[in-house]
Design a protein around this motif. Sequence first.
Motif, short mmCIF file in Angstrom:
data_model
loop_
_atom_site.label_atom_id
_atom_site.label_comp_id
_atom_site.label_asym_id
_atom_site.label_seq_id
_atom_site.Cartn_x
_atom_site.Cartn_y
_atom_site.Cartn_z
N LYS A 2 0.85 -1.18 0.00
CA LYS A 2 0.00 0.00 0.00
C LYS A 2 0.89 1.24 0.00
O LYS A 2 1.81 1.36 0.81
CB LYS A 2 -0.91 0.02 1.21
CG LYS A 2 -1.91 1.16 1.17
CD LYS A 2 -2.92 1.08 2.29
CE LYS A 2 -4.06 0.22 1.83
NZ LYS A 2 -5.22 0.27 2.71
N TYR A 4 1.23 5.53 0.10
CA TYR A 4 0.62 6.68 0.75
C TYR A 4 1.21 7.95 0.17
O TYR A 4 2.43 8.04 -0.04
CB TYR A 4 0.90 6.63 2.25
CG TYR A 4 0.49 7.86 3.01
CD1 TYR A 4 -0.77 7.97 3.56
CD2 TYR A 4 1.39 8.92 3.20
CE1 TYR A 4 -1.15 9.10 4.27
CE2 TYR A 4 1.02 10.05 3.90
CZ TYR A 4 -0.23 10.13 4.44
OH TYR A 4 -0.60 11.25 5.13
N TRP A 27 -5.81 6.09 -7.12
CA TRP A 27 -5.60 6.41 -5.71
C TRP A 27 -6.95 6.60 -5.05
O TRP A 27 -7.93 6.97 -5.71
CB TRP A 27 -4.76 7.68 -5.57
CG TRP A 27 -3.34 7.51 -6.03
CD1 TRP A 27 -2.88 7.60 -7.30
CD2 TRP A 27 -2.21 7.22 -5.22
NE1 TRP A 27 -1.53 7.37 -7.35
CE2 TRP A 27 -1.09 7.15 -6.07
CE3 TRP A 27 -2.03 7.02 -3.86
CZ2 TRP A 27 0.19 6.86 -5.61
CZ3 TRP A 27 -0.75 6.74 -3.39
CH2 TRP A 27 0.34 6.67 -4.26
N HIS A 30 -7.97 9.05 1.72
CA HIS A 30 -7.70 8.45 3.03
C HIS A 30 -7.89 9.54 4.08
O HIS A 30 -7.08 10.45 4.21
CB HIS A 30 -6.27 7.91 3.07
CG HIS A 30 -5.92 7.24 4.35
ND1 HIS A 30 -6.39 5.98 4.67
CD2 HIS A 30 -5.16 7.65 5.39
CE1 HIS A 30 -5.92 5.66 5.86
NE2 HIS A 30 -5.18 6.65 6.31
N VAL A 51 -4.26 6.90 -0.77
CA VAL A 51 -3.57 5.61 -0.71
C VAL A 51 -3.88 4.81 -1.96
O VAL A 51 -4.90 5.03 -2.62
CB VAL A 51 -3.96 4.80 0.55
CG1 VAL A 51 -3.48 5.49 1.82
CG2 VAL A 51 -5.46 4.55 0.59
N LYS A 52 -2.99 3.87 -2.27
CA LYS A 52 -3.19 3.02 -3.44
C LYS A 52 -2.56 1.66 -3.15
O LYS A 52 -1.42 1.57 -2.68
CB LYS A 52 -2.54 3.64 -4.67
CG LYS A 52 -2.79 2.88 -5.96
CD LYS A 52 -2.22 3.64 -7.14
CE LYS A 52 -2.57 2.99 -8.46
NZ LYS A 52 -2.03 3.76 -9.58
N GLU A 53 -3.31 0.62 -3.44
CA GLU A 53 -2.82 -0.75 -3.28
C GLU A 53 -2.19 -1.21 -4.59
O GLU A 53 -2.80 -1.08 -5.65
CB GLU A 53 -3.99 -1.67 -2.91
CG GLU A 53 -3.57 -3.04 -2.48
CD GLU A 53 -3.03 -3.08 -1.06
OE1 GLU A 53 -2.08 -3.85 -0.84
OE2 GLU A 53 -3.54 -2.36 -0.20
N TYR A 55 -0.20 -4.55 -6.34
CA TYR A 55 0.06 -5.97 -6.16
C TYR A 55 1.25 -6.38 -7.02
O TYR A 55 1.44 -5.88 -8.11
CB TYR A 55 -1.19 -6.77 -6.55
CG TYR A 55 -2.38 -6.41 -5.70
CD1 TYR A 55 -2.55 -7.00 -4.44
CD2 TYR A 55 -3.30 -5.46 -6.12
CE1 TYR A 55 -3.63 -6.64 -3.64
CE2 TYR A 55 -4.37 -5.10 -5.32
CZ TYR A 55 -4.53 -5.70 -4.09
OH TYR A 55 -5.60 -5.35 -3.29
#
Length: 68
Positions: A2, A4, A27, A30, A51-53, A55
């Motif tokens: 994750k 930020y 994004w 948050h 925030v961004k996840e 993978y």
Amino acid sequence: MKLYRLLTGPDDASFCHKVSAALDKGWELHGNPAYAYDANANQMRCAQAVVKELYGQNYSPEMKLGEQ
């Protein structure tokens, strides 16, 4: 992983465009935005955390977060 970012800028349309561009890139907001008076610039300033996840990637301090 994750990521930020804290987006900041003057309280005007340019800040809204900055946040909108981040949302368009995936994004997510948050928390609530923050506002404060900048006495040196004689203007209100804004801040918004996003925030961004991601993978399949590992964090590196060399990452350009705005390009993710």
